[in-house]
Motif scaffolding. Structure first.
Motif, PDB file in Angstrom:
ATOM      1  N   ALA A 230     143.008 -18.141  -4.752  1.00  0.00           N
ATOM      2  CA  ALA A 230     141.709 -16.791  -5.068  1.00  0.00           C
ATOM      3  C   ALA A 230     140.389 -16.568  -3.704  1.00  0.00           C
ATOM      4  CB  ALA A 230     140.565 -17.654  -6.235  1.00  0.00           C
ATOM      5  N   ILE A 231     139.381 -15.571  -3.847  1.00  0.00           N
ATOM      6  CA  ILE A 231     138.997 -15.812  -2.674  1.00  0.00           C
ATOM      7  C   ILE A 231     137.446 -15.273  -2.981  1.00  0.00           C
ATOM      8  CG2 ILE A 231     139.214 -12.298  -2.858  1.00  0.00           C
ATOM      9  CD1 ILE A 231     138.953 -12.993   0.066  1.00  0.00           C
ATOM     10  N   SER A 232     136.091 -16.035  -2.234  1.00  0.00           N
ATOM     11  CA  SER A 232     135.182 -16.157  -2.750  1.00  0.00           C
ATOM     12  C   SER A 232     134.591 -14.320  -2.570  1.00  0.00           C
ATOM     13  CB  SER A 232     134.429 -16.858  -1.257  1.00  0.00           C
ATOM     14  OG  SER A 232     134.361 -16.278  -0.604  1.00  0.00           O
ATOM     15  N   LYS A 233     133.408 -14.953  -3.775  1.00  0.00           N
ATOM     16  CA  LYS A 233     132.746 -13.628  -3.797  1.00  0.00           C
ATOM     17  C   LYS A 233     132.625 -12.501  -2.244  1.00  0.00           C
ATOM     18  CE  LYS A 233     131.753 -14.254  -8.459  1.00  0.00           C
ATOM     19  NZ  LYS A 233     132.914 -13.521  -9.203  1.00  0.00           N
ATOM     20  N   ASP A 234     132.507 -13.533  -1.433  1.00  0.00           N
ATOM     21  CA  ASP A 234     131.891 -12.592  -0.628  1.00  0.00           C
ATOM     22  C   ASP A 234     132.706 -12.325   0.625  1.00  0.00           C
ATOM     23  OD1 ASP A 234     132.136 -15.003   0.493  1.00  0.00           O
ATOM     24  OD2 ASP A 234     130.827 -15.357   0.895  1.00  0.00           O
ATOM     25  N   ARG A 235     134.053 -12.494   0.278  1.00  0.00           N
ATOM     26  CA  ARG A 235     135.435 -12.051   0.703  1.00  0.00           C
ATOM     27  C   ARG A 235     135.531 -13.081   2.329  1.00  0.00           C
ATOM     28  NH1 ARG A 235     138.826  -9.444  -2.676  1.00  0.00           N
ATOM     29  NH2 ARG A 235     139.394  -8.754  -1.304  1.00  0.00           N
ATOM     30  N   LYS A 236     134.667 -14.290   2.564  1.00  0.00           N
ATOM     31  CA  LYS A 236     134.825 -15.050   3.251  1.00  0.00           C
ATOM     32  C   LYS A 236     135.881 -16.384   3.310  1.00  0.00           C
ATOM     33  CE  LYS A 236     130.465 -13.607   5.471  1.00  0.00           C
ATOM     34  NZ  LYS A 236     129.083 -14.078   5.833  1.00  0.00           N
ATOM     35  N   LEU A 267     147.154 -16.237   5.696  1.00  0.00           N
ATOM     36  CA  LEU A 267     146.926 -14.862   5.055  1.00  0.00           C
ATOM     37  C   LEU A 267     145.475 -14.454   5.466  1.00  0.00           C
ATOM     38  CD1 LEU A 267     148.333 -15.935   1.581  1.00  0.00           C
ATOM     39  CD2 LEU A 267     149.146 -14.430   3.271  1.00  0.00           C
ATOM     40  N   ILE A 268     144.613 -15.854   6.053  1.00  0.00           N
ATOM     41  CA  ILE A 268     143.394 -15.233   6.332  1.00  0.00           C
ATOM     42  C   ILE A 268     143.209 -13.805   7.727  1.00  0.00           C
ATOM     43  CG2 ILE A 268     142.432 -17.299   5.445  1.00  0.00           C
ATOM     44  CD1 ILE A 268     142.417 -17.949   8.162  1.00  0.00           C
ATOM     45  N   SER A 269     142.466 -13.147   7.571  1.00  0.00           N
ATOM     46  CA  SER A 269     141.662 -12.862   8.585  1.00  0.00           C
ATOM     47  C   SER A 269     140.355 -13.415   9.442  1.00  0.00           C
ATOM     48  CB  SER A 269     140.991 -11.242   7.703  1.00  0.00           C
ATOM     49  OG  SER A 269     142.610 -10.703   7.172  1.00  0.00           O
ATOM     50  N   GLU A 270     140.535 -12.601  10.468  1.00  0.00           N
ATOM     51  CA  GLU A 270     138.904 -13.126  11.603  1.00  0.00           C
ATOM     52  C   GLU A 270     138.017 -13.296  10.552  1.00  0.00           C
ATOM     53  OE1 GLU A 270     137.002 -11.956  15.100  1.00  0.00           O
ATOM     54  OE2 GLU A 270     138.748 -10.835  14.957  1.00  0.00           O
ATOM     55  N   GLY A 271     137.241 -14.700  10.418  1.00  0.00           N
ATOM     56  CA  GLY A 271     135.829 -14.981  10.393  1.00  0.00           C
ATOM     57  C   GLY A 271     136.004 -15.709   8.973  1.00  0.00           C
ATOM     58  N   GLN A 272     137.321 -15.309   8.375  1.00  0.00           N
ATOM     59  CA  GLN A 272     137.716 -16.432   6.873  1.00  0.00           C
ATOM     60  C   GLN A 272     138.182 -18.016   6.791  1.00  0.00           C
ATOM     61  OE1 GLN A 272     140.689 -13.687   4.919  1.00  0.00           O
ATOM     62  NE2 GLN A 272     138.871 -12.814   3.890  1.00  0.00           N
ATOM     63  N   SER A 273     138.021 -18.337   6.091  1.00  0.00           N
ATOM     64  CA  SER A 273     138.658 -19.637   5.870  1.00  0.00           C
ATOM     65  C   SER A 273     139.341 -20.213   4.908  1.00  0.00           C
ATOM     66  CB  SER A 273     137.317 -20.867   6.161  1.00  0.00           C
ATOM     67  OG  SER A 273     135.912 -20.632   5.372  1.00  0.00           O
ATOM     68  N   VAL A 274     139.572 -21.426   4.488  1.00  0.00           N
ATOM     69  CA  VAL A 274     140.198 -21.681   4.047  1.00  0.00           C
ATOM     70  C   VAL A 274     139.724 -22.887   3.176  1.00  0.00           C
ATOM     71  CG1 VAL A 274     141.867 -22.547   4.574  1.00  0.00           C
ATOM     72  CG2 VAL A 274     143.151 -22.751   2.534  1.00  0.00           C
TER      73      VAL A 274
END
Length: 313
Positions: A230-236, A267-274
């Motif tokens: 899943a991904i957070s609603k703010d896509r972060k 899979l993550i892009s810059e500025g994203q975390s898991v």
């Protein structure tokens, strides 16, 4: 390497709209905007292939994500290389039944066709009616995505082919401690998917979708399929959800850490975390102890309840 026969459900185009063409032409296949012969690329191992194909996919589909690119490349590799001669294929038609066949040839490129990346298939004369399948098999064959591995239901599928669809229990694995909980949690995954917006996690995260279809259920990684991505609603923030399924606590913690590592690296892009979430039936002390010294993984306990409603006499 194991020579065990594998069983796959394969969609031929959106909604399996090319199923009749595939049966008539004796093939299965896929597209994903790769309009060139993949023979040289298929000499690579799976993860090398995916790394090589992801940027091509994203260049051809700039509105897509790394998640979609990895999924497309992985399923393409499964069809073009992983499937072996003799593996069994189920392909849905438009009337609620499945064509059945076996892989009969290696990869070939059908230049100029809508579905260019193909394998030869020997199709059986009959079909399997979806309504005659167990609920578990219906759930698995009805999962989104072009390819799903349904080998765990091999005995039931073989029984359908022979015309004797007797009920068959799903198999467990060597890490399962409680088979009864394992059986229950086969249904939990589908319940979570269907009721995600009403769950606590659903308030903050959306299951990954592409083109309006869920792709975050049983998302493939290099260490096995992720139950829910899943991904957070703010896509972060990407969220890896793993069901305990009656397995040993240490095995579940190790597995979700491997999945999170895959998401972080691939899979993550810059500025994203898991982040991770483990869901279990019991308030598991061993699991909580392990997670107390592990960062970024939360524990959730679910409850099962039912009511008896008296009908009219």
């Amino acid at each position: 390497m194991s020579a065990t026969k594998q069983y796959y459900r394969v969609m031929l185009g959106p909604g399996s709209c090319y199923a009749e063409d595939g049966v008539a032409g004796r093939w299965i296949g896929a597209d994903w905007s790769f309009d060139f012969d993949l023979s040289d690329k298929l000499l690579l191992e799976r993860e090398e292939f995916k790394r090589a194909m992801r940027p091509i996919f994203l260049e051809n589909n700039p509105d897509k994500t790394k998640v979609a690119a990895g999924l497309a490349a992985g399923m393409l590799y499964t069809i073009c290389r992983d499937m072996k001669a003799g593996d069994l294929i189920l392909t849905p038609d438009s009337q609620g039944s499945y064509f059945v066949g076996t892989i009969a040839g290696s990869y070939y490129f059908a230049d100029g066709e809508d579905i260019p990346h193909r394998r030869r298939v020997d199709w059986y004369p009959g079909k399997i009616d979806r309504s005659s399948m167990s609920q578990e098999l219906r759930n698995s064959t009805g999962s989104v995505g072009t390819v799903s591995n349904v080998t765990k239901y091999a005995a039931e599928i073989d029984a359908h082919i022979k015309g004797d669809p007797a009920p068959v229990l799903v198999a467990t694995d060597e890490l399962v401690e409680d088979p009864s909980v394992f059986a229950l949690e086969q249904h939990l995954e589908h319940f979570l998917i269907q009721n995600w917006p009403q769950t606590e996690l659903g308030q903050r995260y959306n299951i990954f979708e592409e083109d309006g279809e869920i792709v975050g259920q049983q998302y493939p990684s290099d260490t096995g399929p992720i139950d829910i991505l899943a991904i957070s609603k703010d896509r972060k923030e990407l969220l890896v959800v793993e069901l305990k399924r009656g397995r040993a606590s240490d095995a579940v913690v190790g597995q979700i850490q491997r999945y999170m590592g895959y998401v972080k690296d691939e899979l993550i892009s810059e500025g994203q975390s898991v982040r991770g979430a483990i869901i279990a039936l019991e308030d598991d002390l061993r699991l909580k102890r392990a997670l107390s010294v592990t960062q970024g993984i939360d524990f959730y306990r679910y409850q099962v309840s039912f009511r008896l409603l008296k009908g009219a006499a």
